[in-house]
Design a protein around this motif. Structure first.
Motif, PDB file in Angstrom:
ATOM      1  N   ARG A   1       5.190   2.925  -1.546  1.00  0.00           N
ATOM      2  CA  ARG A   1       5.747   4.155  -2.108  1.00  0.00           C
ATOM      3  C   ARG A   1       4.713   5.266  -2.273  1.00  0.00           C
ATOM      4  O   ARG A   1       4.987   6.428  -1.976  1.00  0.00           O
ATOM      5  CB  ARG A   1       6.407   3.839  -3.463  1.00  0.00           C
ATOM      6  CG  ARG A   1       7.109   5.023  -4.105  1.00  0.00           C
ATOM      7  CD  ARG A   1       7.714   4.633  -5.444  1.00  0.00           C
ATOM      8  NE  ARG A   1       8.785   3.671  -5.285  1.00  0.00           N
ATOM      9  CZ  ARG A   1       8.711   2.379  -5.633  1.00  0.00           C
ATOM     10  NH1 ARG A   1       7.591   1.907  -6.122  1.00  0.00           N
ATOM     11  NH2 ARG A   1       9.723   1.575  -5.470  1.00  0.00           N
ATOM     12  N   PHE A   2       3.526   4.907  -2.743  1.00  0.00           N
ATOM     13  CA  PHE A   2       2.531   5.948  -3.015  1.00  0.00           C
ATOM     14  C   PHE A   2       1.792   6.394  -1.759  1.00  0.00           C
ATOM     15  O   PHE A   2       0.874   7.209  -1.828  1.00  0.00           O
ATOM     16  CB  PHE A   2       1.553   5.473  -4.092  1.00  0.00           C
ATOM     17  CG  PHE A   2       2.176   5.459  -5.461  1.00  0.00           C
ATOM     18  CD1 PHE A   2       2.398   6.652  -6.134  1.00  0.00           C
ATOM     19  CD2 PHE A   2       2.580   4.276  -6.044  1.00  0.00           C
ATOM     20  CE1 PHE A   2       3.001   6.654  -7.383  1.00  0.00           C
ATOM     21  CE2 PHE A   2       3.187   4.270  -7.293  1.00  0.00           C
ATOM     22  CZ  PHE A   2       3.400   5.457  -7.971  1.00  0.00           C
ATOM     23  N   ILE A   3       2.213   5.868  -0.618  1.00  0.00           N
ATOM     24  CA  ILE A   3       1.802   6.424   0.672  1.00  0.00           C
ATOM     25  C   ILE A   3       2.988   7.170   1.274  1.00  0.00           C
ATOM     26  O   ILE A   3       2.837   8.246   1.834  1.00  0.00           O
ATOM     27  CB  ILE A   3       1.319   5.311   1.630  1.00  0.00           C
ATOM     28  CG1 ILE A   3       0.028   4.685   1.097  1.00  0.00           C
ATOM     29  CG2 ILE A   3       1.092   5.870   3.040  1.00  0.00           C
ATOM     30  CD1 ILE A   3      -0.494   3.544   1.950  1.00  0.00           C
ATOM     31  N   HIS A   4       4.155   6.583   1.121  1.00  0.00           N
ATOM     32  CA  HIS A   4       5.386   7.163   1.673  1.00  0.00           C
ATOM     33  C   HIS A   4       5.647   8.575   1.129  1.00  0.00           C
ATOM     34  O   HIS A   4       5.979   9.488   1.882  1.00  0.00           O
ATOM     35  CB  HIS A   4       6.567   6.250   1.335  1.00  0.00           C
ATOM     36  CG  HIS A   4       7.904   6.788   1.730  1.00  0.00           C
ATOM     37  ND1 HIS A   4       8.353   6.779   3.029  1.00  0.00           N
ATOM     38  CD2 HIS A   4       8.884   7.365   0.991  1.00  0.00           C
ATOM     39  CE1 HIS A   4       9.567   7.317   3.078  1.00  0.00           C
ATOM     40  NE2 HIS A   4       9.908   7.677   1.854  1.00  0.00           N
TER      41      HIS A   4
ATOM     42  N   VAL B   1      -7.597   7.252  -0.367  1.00  0.00           N
ATOM     43  CA  VAL B   1      -8.338   6.178  -1.037  1.00  0.00           C
ATOM     44  C   VAL B   1      -7.883   4.807  -0.543  1.00  0.00           C
ATOM     45  O   VAL B   1      -8.660   3.844  -0.576  1.00  0.00           O
ATOM     46  CB  VAL B   1      -8.175   6.297  -2.571  1.00  0.00           C
ATOM     47  CG1 VAL B   1      -8.761   5.084  -3.283  1.00  0.00           C
ATOM     48  CG2 VAL B   1      -8.853   7.567  -3.071  1.00  0.00           C
ATOM     49  N   HIS B   2      -6.642   4.697  -0.070  1.00  0.00           N
ATOM     50  CA  HIS B   2      -6.135   3.415   0.414  1.00  0.00           C
ATOM     51  C   HIS B   2      -6.964   2.864   1.575  1.00  0.00           C
ATOM     52  O   HIS B   2      -6.952   1.660   1.825  1.00  0.00           O
ATOM     53  CB  HIS B   2      -4.668   3.544   0.847  1.00  0.00           C
ATOM     54  CG  HIS B   2      -3.703   3.441  -0.300  1.00  0.00           C
ATOM     55  ND1 HIS B   2      -3.467   4.486  -1.153  1.00  0.00           N
ATOM     56  CD2 HIS B   2      -2.920   2.409  -0.734  1.00  0.00           C
ATOM     57  CE1 HIS B   2      -2.561   4.111  -2.063  1.00  0.00           C
ATOM     58  NE2 HIS B   2      -2.225   2.860  -1.835  1.00  0.00           N
TER      59      HIS B   2
ATOM     60  N   ASN C   1     -11.632   1.788  14.302  1.00  0.00           N
ATOM     61  CA  ASN C   1     -10.436   2.600  14.121  1.00  0.00           C
ATOM     62  C   ASN C   1     -10.288   3.050  12.674  1.00  0.00           C
ATOM     63  O   ASN C   1      -9.933   4.207  12.399  1.00  0.00           O
ATOM     64  CB  ASN C   1      -9.205   1.797  14.545  1.00  0.00           C
ATOM     65  CG  ASN C   1      -8.181   2.680  15.240  1.00  0.00           C
ATOM     66  OD1 ASN C   1      -8.269   3.892  15.184  1.00  0.00           O
ATOM     67  ND2 ASN C   1      -7.220   2.069  15.879  1.00  0.00           N
ATOM     68  N   VAL C   2     -10.526   2.151  11.720  1.00  0.00           N
ATOM     69  CA  VAL C   2     -10.408   2.491  10.304  1.00  0.00           C
ATOM     70  C   VAL C   2     -11.430   3.564   9.931  1.00  0.00           C
ATOM     71  O   VAL C   2     -11.128   4.506   9.197  1.00  0.00           O
ATOM     72  CB  VAL C   2     -10.595   1.236   9.429  1.00  0.00           C
ATOM     73  CG1 VAL C   2     -10.652   1.624   7.950  1.00  0.00           C
ATOM     74  CG2 VAL C   2      -9.462   0.248   9.664  1.00  0.00           C
TER      75      VAL C   2
ATOM     76  N   ALA D   1      -1.376  -0.328   5.943  1.00  0.00           N
ATOM     77  CA  ALA D   1      -0.277   0.592   5.635  1.00  0.00           C
ATOM     78  C   ALA D   1      -0.723   2.043   5.763  1.00  0.00           C
ATOM     79  O   ALA D   1       0.003   2.892   6.277  1.00  0.00           O
ATOM     80  CB  ALA D   1       0.234   0.323   4.221  1.00  0.00           C
ATOM     81  N   ALA D   2      -1.949   2.334   5.294  1.00  0.00           N
ATOM     82  CA  ALA D   2      -2.485   3.689   5.401  1.00  0.00           C
ATOM     83  C   ALA D   2      -2.747   4.044   6.862  1.00  0.00           C
ATOM     84  O   ALA D   2      -2.464   5.171   7.299  1.00  0.00           O
ATOM     85  CB  ALA D   2      -3.774   3.809   4.585  1.00  0.00           C
ATOM     86  N   ALA D   3      -3.271   3.095   7.625  1.00  0.00           N
ATOM     87  CA  ALA D   3      -3.584   3.353   9.032  1.00  0.00           C
ATOM     88  C   ALA D   3      -2.325   3.556   9.863  1.00  0.00           C
ATOM     89  O   ALA D   3      -2.333   4.316  10.839  1.00  0.00           O
ATOM     90  CB  ALA D   3      -4.409   2.202   9.606  1.00  0.00           C
ATOM     91  N   ASN D   4      -1.242   2.883   9.496  1.00  0.00           N
ATOM     92  CA  ASN D   4       0.003   2.993  10.262  1.00  0.00           C
ATOM     93  C   ASN D   4       0.495   4.428  10.373  1.00  0.00           C
ATOM     94  O   ASN D   4       1.052   4.832  11.392  1.00  0.00           O
ATOM     95  CB  ASN D   4       1.102   2.132   9.627  1.00  0.00           C
ATOM     96  CG  ASN D   4       0.922   0.661   9.933  1.00  0.00           C
ATOM     97  OD1 ASN D   4       0.224   0.283  10.870  1.00  0.00           O
ATOM     98  ND2 ASN D   4       1.551  -0.188   9.134  1.00  0.00           N
ATOM     99  N   VAL D   5       0.316   5.197   9.303  1.00  0.00           N
ATOM    100  CA  VAL D   5       0.797   6.585   9.301  1.00  0.00           C
ATOM    101  C   VAL D   5      -0.352   7.580   9.458  1.00  0.00           C
ATOM    102  O   VAL D   5      -0.156   8.789   9.306  1.00  0.00           O
ATOM    103  CB  VAL D   5       1.582   6.898   8.002  1.00  0.00           C
ATOM    104  CG1 VAL D   5       2.868   6.085   7.947  1.00  0.00           C
ATOM    105  CG2 VAL D   5       0.720   6.623   6.770  1.00  0.00           C
ATOM    106  N   GLY D   6      -1.537   7.074   9.767  1.00  0.00           N
ATOM    107  CA  GLY D   6      -2.711   7.943   9.863  1.00  0.00           C
ATOM    108  C   GLY D   6      -2.590   9.029  10.909  1.00  0.00           C
ATOM    109  O   GLY D   6      -2.919  10.193  10.655  1.00  0.00           O
TER     110      GLY D   6
END
Length: 305
Positions: A172-175, A107-108, A36-37, A119-124
Motif C-alpha cells: 500500500r505505501f508504495i501503491h 527508502v524501500h 539493477n537495484v 516490490a519497489a523495483a517492480n514499479v521503478g
C-alpha cells in the motif's frame, strides 16, 4: 577449429546477454540483480529530486525563455479559468503529501526484507518515467505549450495505467505514492490541461464540461467496483474538491462546482465504505487489500490482475 571458435563466440554472446539482462530495468517481476537495484536507487532519487526541485521552483518563479513574456508564467499564475481549473492550495497539499510519501517509497530500496525491495523495483521504471514526464509537463505548462503538455499527460497516463494493472499487489505505501496518487492526478490533469489548450471559456464549452466532469466520478467508481481500491476513490475525491472550490470562487452561478462537489461526496463515501468493509457488494480484484502489508509480493497466478 571452426566448431571451437563458434562455441567460444556463443559463450561470449551468452555472457554479454547475462550482463545486459542483469541491469535491464524492464526485467520481469522478481528478476533483479544487485546492479539493477543500485541503478534503481540512483535513478529514482535523481528523477524524484528533478521533479520536486522543478515544481517548487516554478511555483514561485516563471521561465525566462519560451514564448512572449505574457505566455511565461508560474505553475499557478494566470491559471486559465476554464471549467476544470483547480484550487492551487488543495492541489499543492495533495502533491506535498505525495512527495513525502514518495520519499518513503525510495527508502524501500534499502529495506532489509527482500520482498519490499522487489516490490519497489517492480514499479521503478514506471516511477522514473512518470517523474520525467511530469518534469516535461511542468516545463511546457509554464511556457503555455498546452498541446504538447497534454501529449505528455496522455503518454504518462498509459505509463501509470500499465504500472497499475501490471503490479496490482504492490504494498500500500508504495501503491499510493507511485501508482494511484499520480494516476488520479494525471487523469484529472488531462481535463485541466485539455481545457486550457482549447481555451474553453465559452458557454458551449462549459456545457460540454458539465458532461465530461462526470468522467471523473465514473473513473473512480470503476476502481472502487472492479478492484475495491479506495485509494483511487479518495485521491479523485480530493481533486474533485479542488475543481469544485475553484469553480465556486470564479463562477458561482454555474453547475460545474455543484457537480464537482457531488462527485467528491459520492467517491469519498464509497471509498470509506470500501475501506471499512461496509460495501460487500463491491467485489473485485482488491488491488488494495488488508493483507497487502503482510504479503507484499503475491507471485501466484490467482493474485495477478
Amino acid at each position: 577449429m571452426s566448431e571451437q571458435t563458434t562455441t567460444n563466440n556463443q559463450s561470449i554472446v551468452d555472457r554479454v546477454h547475462e550482463n545486459v539482462h542483469s541491469v535491464n530495468p524492464f526485467n520481469k517481476d522478481g528478476e533483479y540483480g544487485t546492479k539493477n537495484v543500485v541503478l534503481y536507487k540512483f535513478l529514482t532519487i535523481l528523477s524524484w529530486l528533478l521533479v520536486v526541485i522543478t515544481s517548487v521552483y516554478y511555483t514561485f518563479a516563471r521561465p525566462r525563455e519560451g514564448h512572449s513574456k505574457s505566455d511565461r508564467h508560474r505553475i499557478w499564475q494566470h491559471q486559465p479559468h476554464t471549467p476544470f481549473a483547480m484550487n492551487e492550495i488543495i492541489v499543492s497539499i495533495y502533491w506535498i503529501v505525495l512527495y513525502v510519501m514518495q520519499m518513503g517509497y525510495v527508502v524501500h530500496f534499502w529495506h532489509r526484507e527482500e520482498v519490499y525491495v522487489k516490490a519497489a523495483a517492480n514499479v521503478g521504471v514506471h516511477f522514473v518515467a512518470h517523474n520525467l514526464f511530469l518534469f516535461g509537463f511542468i516545463m511546457l505548462w509554464c511556457r503555455s505549450y498546452y498541446y504538447w503538455a497534454e501529449l505528455l499527460l496522455i503518454v504518462n497516463f498509459f505509463n501509470l495505467s500499465s504500472a497499475y494493472f501490471r503490479h496490482s499487489t504492490t504494498p500500500r505505501f508504495i501503491h499510493i505514492p507511485v501508482v494511484s496518487g499520480p494516476l488520479a492526478w494525471n487523469f484529472v490533469a488531462l481535463y485541466w490541461c485539455g481545457a486550457a489548450a482549447v481555451n474553453a471559456h465559452t458557454l458551449p464549452a462549459r456545457i460540454v464540461a458539465n458532461i465530461f466532469i462526470w468522467g471523473i466520478g465514473a473513473y473512480g467508481m470503476f476502481f472502487l467496483v472492479a478492484f475495491k481500491d479506495y485509494t483511487m476513490g479518495v485521491n479523485l475525491s480530493v481533486l474533485a474538491a479542488a475543481i469544485g472550490v475553484s469553480q465556486f470562487l470564479t463562477h458561482i452561478i454555474a453547475f460545474q462546482w455543484i457537480f464537482a462537489f457531488v462527485i467528491m461526496g459520492v467517491l469519498f463515501v464509497f471509498s470509506v465504505a470500501v475501506a471499512g468493509g461496509a460495501a460487500p457488494g463491491l467485489k473485485g480484484g482488491e488491488v488494495v487489500s488488508e493483507d497487502r502489508e503482510r504479503a507484499p509480493l503475491l507471485d501466484s497466478a490467482e493474485d495477478s490482475v
